[in-house]
Each structure stands twice: as C-alpha cells, then as structure tokens.
Design a protein around this motif. Structure first.
Motif, mmCIF file in Angstrom:
data_model
loop_
_atom_site.group_PDB
_atom_site.id
_atom_site.type_symbol
_atom_site.label_atom_id
_atom_site.label_comp_id
_atom_site.label_asym_id
_atom_site.label_seq_id
_atom_site.Cartn_x
_atom_site.Cartn_y
_atom_site.Cartn_z
ATOM 1 N N ASN A 104 78.289 101.911 31.973
ATOM 2 C CA ASN A 104 78.442 101.989 33.236
ATOM 3 C C ASN A 104 79.743 101.790 34.096
ATOM 4 N N LYS A 105 80.130 102.879 34.775
ATOM 5 C CA LYS A 105 81.482 103.126 35.132
ATOM 6 C C LYS A 105 81.738 102.299 36.277
ATOM 7 N N GLY A 106 80.718 101.583 37.045
ATOM 8 C CA GLY A 106 80.925 100.814 38.122
ATOM 9 C C GLY A 106 81.554 101.694 39.190
ATOM 10 N N ASP A 107 82.600 101.153 39.695
ATOM 11 C CA ASP A 107 83.243 101.962 40.903
ATOM 12 C C ASP A 107 84.253 102.869 40.440
ATOM 13 N N PHE A 108 84.456 103.127 39.451
ATOM 14 C CA PHE A 108 85.382 104.004 38.617
ATOM 15 C C PHE A 108 84.864 105.444 38.481
ATOM 16 N N PRO A 109 85.345 106.493 38.890
ATOM 17 C CA PRO A 109 85.018 107.929 38.661
ATOM 18 C C PRO A 109 84.820 108.287 37.191
ATOM 19 N N HIS A 110 85.565 107.862 36.488
ATOM 20 C CA HIS A 110 85.737 108.182 34.901
ATOM 21 C C HIS A 110 85.692 106.834 33.958
ATOM 22 N N TYR A 111 85.171 107.017 32.814
ATOM 23 C CA TYR A 111 85.264 105.684 32.086
ATOM 24 C C TYR A 111 86.666 105.446 31.659
ATOM 25 N N MET A 112 87.316 106.716 31.653
ATOM 26 C CA MET A 112 88.957 106.442 30.946
ATOM 27 C C MET A 112 89.677 105.535 32.046
ATOM 28 N N LEU A 113 89.471 105.871 33.370
ATOM 29 C CA LEU A 113 90.089 105.035 34.158
ATOM 30 C C LEU A 113 89.407 103.526 34.340
ATOM 31 N N LYS A 114 88.381 103.321 34.084
ATOM 32 C CA LYS A 114 87.806 101.900 34.025
ATOM 33 C C LYS A 114 88.440 101.170 32.926
ATOM 34 N N GLU A 115 88.461 101.763 31.816
ATOM 35 C CA GLU A 115 88.950 101.332 30.530
ATOM 36 C C GLU A 115 90.431 101.000 30.547
ATOM 37 N N ILE A 116 91.242 101.887 31.447
ATOM 38 C CA ILE A 116 92.708 101.495 31.634
ATOM 39 C C ILE A 116 92.735 100.116 32.460
ATOM 40 N N TYR A 117 92.067 100.109 33.365
ATOM 41 C CA TYR A 117 91.998 98.852 34.299
ATOM 42 C C TYR A 117 91.549 97.652 33.630
#
Ligand code: M6R
Length: 365
Positions: A1-14
């Motif tokens: 689940n990416k939540g509010d993020f457009p991409h997994y990568m950005l979610k994982e960076i955060y």
C-alpha cells in the motif's frame, strides 16, 4: 500500500526516519556505552579474536558495505575489506583463520550473495547475514546476523535498505570498538549521535521541493558525475546508481581526487557534477576538486553542511544536511541523492518503481 505517496520509492524514502530507528531499536545500551547484537551469537572473546572482516553484497548492498569498511576501520580499527558477492564466489581470496564474513542483502535471496555465503562457509569462516527479509534463504543459512527490520521494500531502487545497512554496520563498528580500545565516553558520544540521526533525516526530507527544482533544472543532462571522498565516496557510487537505474541518465561515481586522473576529460557545461562535500576532514580537498570542475564550466550541485557559506560561492545549487560526525554522514548525504534521482525520473516520465530491465530481487547468476 502506497498510502498518500505516488510511488513506493518515495514512500520508502520517507520511511527512513522510522527505519533507521528500527535498525537501532533495543540495540543500544547506555549503561555499557555500546551496542548489543545478540543475533551475532558470538561472545566478546570470540568477537575480540576477529582479525579481519569481509563485507560482501551486490549493488546498493555493496555500496553500504563500502561505507561499512570505512566505519568499522574508524571505530574498531579492524582491517576490513569489501568484495562484490559475484567476485567473492570465484576469487578464492586468501583469508586469515579468524576472519568474519558478513553478507549483506535486503531480499536475502540474491543468487550471487547466497553463493558467496555458501562459499565462505565452505572455507570454514563464520558467515553472518545482514538481511531485511527474515524468511529468506540467506537469513536461514547464515551462522547468525542482524536483521534490518525496515519493513518490505517494494521499489526496485533500494533506498531505506541502504540507510538501515549503514546504521547496522555502525552498530557493528561500535560493538567491536568498545571491546577493543574505545572509551565509555566515546561510546556514549556515538550513541547520542546515532539517536540524533532520525530527526536530522526528517529535516532533509522537508527539502523535497527544493530538490525537485534542482532535478527539473538538470533533467535534460545526458550524463552526470557523482563525486565524494572518504566515507562519502561510496555514497557517490550509490547516488550514481540510483540516477542510472530509474532515470536512465548515464551517471558515474568516483572518488573526487580521481577526477584529474581521467574523468575530468568528460566535464563540460552540459555535464553536471554532484559533489558530496559535508563539513568533514576532507572538505577543503573537495572544494579544490570543485574548483577544477568549475574551471571547465561544469555545473556543480553540492551536498553540504548547513551553515557552510563557502560552498555556496563555488556551487550552482546546494542541498544542505544538518551537521553530524564524519562516519555518520553517509546516512544523511545519501537521502538528497535518492530524492534527486526520484524527482529526475518523475520529471522524465519514467516508471520509478519498476525501471526497465530490472527486477527487485536478482535470483539468477
Ligand atoms: O536484495 P539485495 O540487497 O541482495 O539486492 C542487491 C542488489 O540487487 C540491489 O541493491 C540493486 O542494486 C538495487 N536495485 C539497487 O537500487
């Protein structure tokens, strides 16, 4: 689940404000001013007799290993070497009997890394894993190790696993240092600095819009250079790998001083150079390298320490990180480079989570 993020990568960076903490959770003892890594399943006497450490892995894990080499030698003074897992399995490296081998792998399933683990065990070396996936083959077959506890990493580009790996290698350096020569005071200072890292990561993440603008400005480049020294030389390699993998811009990482030995031939007004130049023991040396590139009209993007005014005078763009000790700087400097690659790839319309020709876990040789 990416939540509010457009991409997994950005979610994982955060997620890194949390995952770095998770890599340390329950593993720091103020009372003994050291780290506790029960999963190594080694007594202090056994750890004290380690003469040499070998760190192996592939891709991003090999870059974390290279940072680990600098960290362990600095904190514990134990000779440490890094080898690509794919080379280790065929190289037949002569190793002293009391060598300790760490195989580093987020997935725990990388074929070359697994083969390195088996080869090392065949030669009789104690071989430990640094894995994220607890149910993986490497986790199961290693003689012990340290889990990252970073949660699933879905984006093909490794991000949070890199900072977890570097955090764990720092804990290993602290542990080995404390049973050798390191004082209580020094151990406590390192614990304080480690605990301060997540809040500093949060401050870097706040700059995402600034980094996005820089990414947009340089997204037309056909080639980019990443340069750093000492602890941040492997970060240069990692920054270049991230850029290549997801934006398809050719990028290469080098120790800054290697410029004049060949690489500088590539510098021109349309080849940007990213200098990882925090306030460390080699800052002035990095500035001289920046001047060499500027003299050839190469645009400069610097990753530098807050409050450093000198760097602004010699750079076209600067991304600041909070101050920290030299050996912890890779955890902070790698994050703007992840964001730079991410925003560049998004600007170019690339499929960030599933870059072409790549799989998340490389289970073939
Ligand atoms: O799962 P592993 O950590 O063993 O994976 C190793 C490499 O395949 C991996 O880091 C790869 O280089 C990434 N795509 C880099 O972003």
């Amino acid at each position: 689940n990416k939540g509010d993020f457009p991409h997994y990568m950005l979610k994982e960076i955060y997620e890194q404000t949390e995952t770095i903490q998770d890599a340390m959770r329950g593993r720091l003892s103020r009372e003994e001013a050291t780290s506790k890594l029960g999963g190594l399943e080694m007594t202090n006497a056994e750890l004290r007799s380690v003469e040499r450490i070998i760190l192996t892995g592939c891709g991003t894990a090999s870059h974390a290993a290279m940072v680990g080499e600098y960290i362990i030698e600095e904190l514990a003074h134990v000779p440490t070497e890094v080898e690509f897992a794919s080379e280790f399995r065929y190289r037949n490296m002569p190793l002293p009997k009391d060598s300790l081998v760490f195989v580093i792998s987020q997935s725990g399933e990388t074929a070359d890394t697994l083969a390195a683990l088996r080869e090392s065990q065949r030669k009789g070396h104690r071989t430990l894993g640094v894995c994220n996936n607890v149910a993986s083959t490497i986790a199961r077959e290693s003689d012990g190790g340290v889990y990252m506890h970073a949660g699933p990493e879905i984006g093909v580009a490794a991000t949070k696993s890199f900072t977890s790996q570097v955090t764990i290698l720092t804990l290993i350096g602290l542990l080995l240092g404390r049973i050798r020569h390191m004082s209580t005071t020094e151990g406590l200072r390192i614990i304080d600095e480690l605990e301060a890292i997540p809040a500093k990561v949060a401050k870097i993440l706040e700059q995402t819009d600034h980094i996005k603008k820089i990414a947009e400005k340089y997204s037309g480049a056909h080639s980019m250079m990443f340069l750093g020294r000492q602890f941040n030389y492997p970060v240069a390699l990692e920054g270049a790998l991230k850029m290549k993998e997801i934006s398809y811009i050719h990028a290469s990482g080098h120790p800054s001083a290697e410029l004049k030995h060949g690489v500088i031939a590539l510098i021109s007004a349309d080849v940007p150079s990213v200098f990882i130049a925090p306030d460390d023991s080699v800052f002035e040396k990095n500035v001289s390298n920046i001047e060499e590139v500027r003299a050839r009209k190469g645009p400069i993007i610097s990753i530098a320490t807050e409050g450093n005014t000198k760097i602004e005078k010699v750079s076209d763009d600067v991304i600041f990180i909070p101050p920290c000790p030299d050996f912890l700087s890779p955890i902070l400097t790698s994050i703007p480079l992840q964001l730079l690659a991410y925003h560049t790839a998004v600007t170019l319309g690339c499929d960030v989570d599933k870059p072409r020709n790549l799989a998340k876990s490389v289970t073939v040789e």
